[in-house]
Design a protein around this motif. Sequence first.
Motif, PDB file in Angstrom:
ATOM      1  N   GLY A 133      49.933-123.899 -38.952  1.00 43.54           N
ATOM      2  CA  GLY A 133      51.005-123.050 -39.461  1.00 43.54           C
ATOM      3  C   GLY A 133      50.441-121.753 -40.011  1.00 43.54           C
ATOM      4  N   ILE A 134      51.299-120.765 -40.113  1.00 47.06           N
ATOM      5  CA  ILE A 134      50.938-119.476 -40.683  1.00 47.06           C
ATOM      6  C   ILE A 134      51.856-119.231 -41.878  1.00 47.06           C
ATOM      7  CG2 ILE A 134      50.786-116.991 -40.288  1.00 47.06           C
ATOM      8  CD1 ILE A 134      48.767-118.589 -38.628  1.00 47.06           C
ATOM      9  N   ALA A 135      51.282-118.895 -43.023  1.00 45.98           N
ATOM     10  CA  ALA A 135      52.048-118.550 -44.218  1.00 45.98           C
ATOM     11  C   ALA A 135      51.791-117.085 -44.545  1.00 45.98           C
ATOM     12  CB  ALA A 135      51.626-119.430 -45.391  1.00 45.98           C
ATOM     13  N   ILE A 136      52.859-116.364 -44.844  1.00 43.49           N
ATOM     14  CA  ILE A 136      52.750-114.939 -45.114  1.00 43.49           C
ATOM     15  C   ILE A 136      53.456-114.638 -46.427  1.00 43.49           C
ATOM     16  CG2 ILE A 136      53.266-112.628 -44.243  1.00 43.49           C
ATOM     17  CD1 ILE A 136      53.473-113.928 -41.440  1.00 43.49           C
ATOM     18  N   GLU A 137      52.735-114.012 -47.350  1.00 45.34           N
ATOM     19  CA  GLU A 137      53.322-113.648 -48.633  1.00 45.34           C
ATOM     20  C   GLU A 137      54.187-112.392 -48.485  1.00 45.34           C
ATOM     21  OE1 GLU A 137      49.869-113.199 -51.143  1.00 45.34           O
ATOM     22  OE2 GLU A 137      49.841-115.337 -51.578  1.00 45.34           O
ATOM     23  N   SER A 177      51.313-104.072 -47.667  1.00 41.59           N
ATOM     24  CA  SER A 177      51.576-102.880 -48.467  1.00 41.59           C
ATOM     25  C   SER A 177      51.091-103.055 -49.904  1.00 41.59           C
ATOM     26  CB  SER A 177      53.069-102.540 -48.450  1.00 41.59           C
ATOM     27  OG  SER A 177      53.822-103.602 -48.994  1.00 41.59           O
ATOM     28  N   ARG A 178      50.600-104.232 -50.213  1.00 44.48           N
ATOM     29  CA  ARG A 178      50.008-104.515 -51.528  1.00 44.48           C
ATOM     30  C   ARG A 178      48.705-105.273 -51.325  1.00 44.48           C
ATOM     31  NH1 ARG A 178      55.054-106.259 -55.398  1.00 44.48           N
ATOM     32  NH2 ARG A 178      56.148-104.278 -55.205  1.00 44.48           N
ATOM     33  N   GLU A 179      47.690-104.886 -52.045  1.00 42.84           N
ATOM     34  CA  GLU A 179      46.363-105.486 -51.866  1.00 42.84           C
ATOM     35  C   GLU A 179      46.372-106.996 -52.060  1.00 42.84           C
ATOM     36  OE1 GLU A 179      41.936-105.179 -53.832  1.00 42.84           O
ATOM     37  OE2 GLU A 179      43.226-103.409 -53.869  1.00 42.84           O
ATOM     38  N   GLN A 180      47.185-107.486 -52.983  1.00 41.46           N
ATOM     39  CA  GLN A 180      47.192-108.916 -53.277  1.00 41.46           C
ATOM     40  C   GLN A 180      48.042-109.732 -52.293  1.00 41.46           C
ATOM     41  OE1 GLN A 180      48.427-106.493 -55.159  1.00 41.46           O
ATOM     42  NE2 GLN A 180      50.312-107.073 -56.172  1.00 41.46           N
ATOM     43  N   ALA A 181      48.784-109.080 -51.407  1.00 38.93           N
ATOM     44  CA  ALA A 181      49.611-109.783 -50.420  1.00 38.93           C
ATOM     45  C   ALA A 181      48.726-110.267 -49.266  1.00 38.93           C
ATOM     46  CB  ALA A 181      50.713-108.868 -49.906  1.00 38.93           C
ATOM     47  N   GLU A 226      42.440-117.984 -45.602  1.00 40.44           N
ATOM     48  CA  GLU A 226      43.002-116.637 -45.582  1.00 40.44           C
ATOM     49  C   GLU A 226      42.726-115.974 -44.240  1.00 40.44           C
ATOM     50  OE1 GLU A 226      42.364-112.317 -47.705  1.00 40.44           O
ATOM     51  OE2 GLU A 226      41.953-114.109 -48.882  1.00 40.44           O
ATOM     52  N   ILE A 227      43.733-115.327 -43.685  1.00 40.07           N
ATOM     53  CA  ILE A 227      43.575-114.532 -42.475  1.00 40.07           C
ATOM     54  C   ILE A 227      43.325-113.112 -42.950  1.00 40.07           C
ATOM     55  CG2 ILE A 227      44.614-113.760 -40.319  1.00 40.07           C
ATOM     56  CD1 ILE A 227      46.507-116.197 -40.556  1.00 40.07           C
ATOM     57  N   GLU A 228      42.134-112.628 -42.754  1.00 42.12           N
ATOM     58  CA  GLU A 228      41.742-111.337 -43.320  1.00 42.12           C
ATOM     59  C   GLU A 228      42.412-110.163 -42.622  1.00 42.12           C
ATOM     60  OE1 GLU A 228      37.608-110.786 -44.016  1.00 42.12           O
ATOM     61  OE2 GLU A 228      37.306-112.898 -44.503  1.00 42.12           O
ATOM     62  N   GLU A 229      42.648-109.122 -43.402  1.00 39.32           N
ATOM     63  CA  GLU A 229      43.247-107.899 -42.893  1.00 39.32           C
ATOM     64  C   GLU A 229      42.166-107.041 -42.241  1.00 39.32           C
ATOM     65  OE1 GLU A 229      45.918-104.191 -44.611  1.00 39.32           O
ATOM     66  OE2 GLU A 229      45.640-105.969 -45.832  1.00 39.32           O
ATOM     67  N   HIS A 230      42.432-106.577 -41.011  1.00 35.41           N
ATOM     68  CA  HIS A 230      41.515-105.711 -40.275  1.00 35.41           C
ATOM     69  C   HIS A 230      42.308-104.569 -39.662  1.00 35.41           C
ATOM     70  CE1 HIS A 230      38.099-108.462 -40.460  1.00 35.41           C
ATOM     71  NE2 HIS A 230      38.952-109.440 -40.202  1.00 35.41           N
ATOM     72  N   ALA A 231      41.672-103.442 -39.459  1.00 35.23           N
ATOM     73  CA  ALA A 231      42.338-102.285 -38.837  1.00 35.23           C
ATOM     74  C   ALA A 231      42.549-102.505 -37.344  1.00 35.23           C
ATOM     75  CB  ALA A 231      41.516-101.024 -39.075  1.00 35.23           C
TER      76      ALA A 231
END
Length: 65
Positions: free
Chosen positions: A11-15, A32-36, A52-57
């Motif tokens: 599953g994928i969970a998204i804040e 749009s928020r660093e903690q999201a 955690e699925i890390e944010e990448h450009a």
Amino acid sequence: MEMVKGMDTTGIAIENHCAIIYKDDGYKVISSREQAKAYKIQEINQQMIVTEIEEHAEYNEIVNM
């Protein structure tokens, strides 16, 4: 996590203030928020594993999620 429990799937969970964008065979996490954050949830040997699925450009391959 309880929604994935016993389902033999990932599953994928998204804040709030976070999204996953899919394009062809790729994905990327934006927020749009660093903690999201976004998370991958799996049940392995009756234990719930949250990663955690890390944010990448750049887009990452979905098979590597």
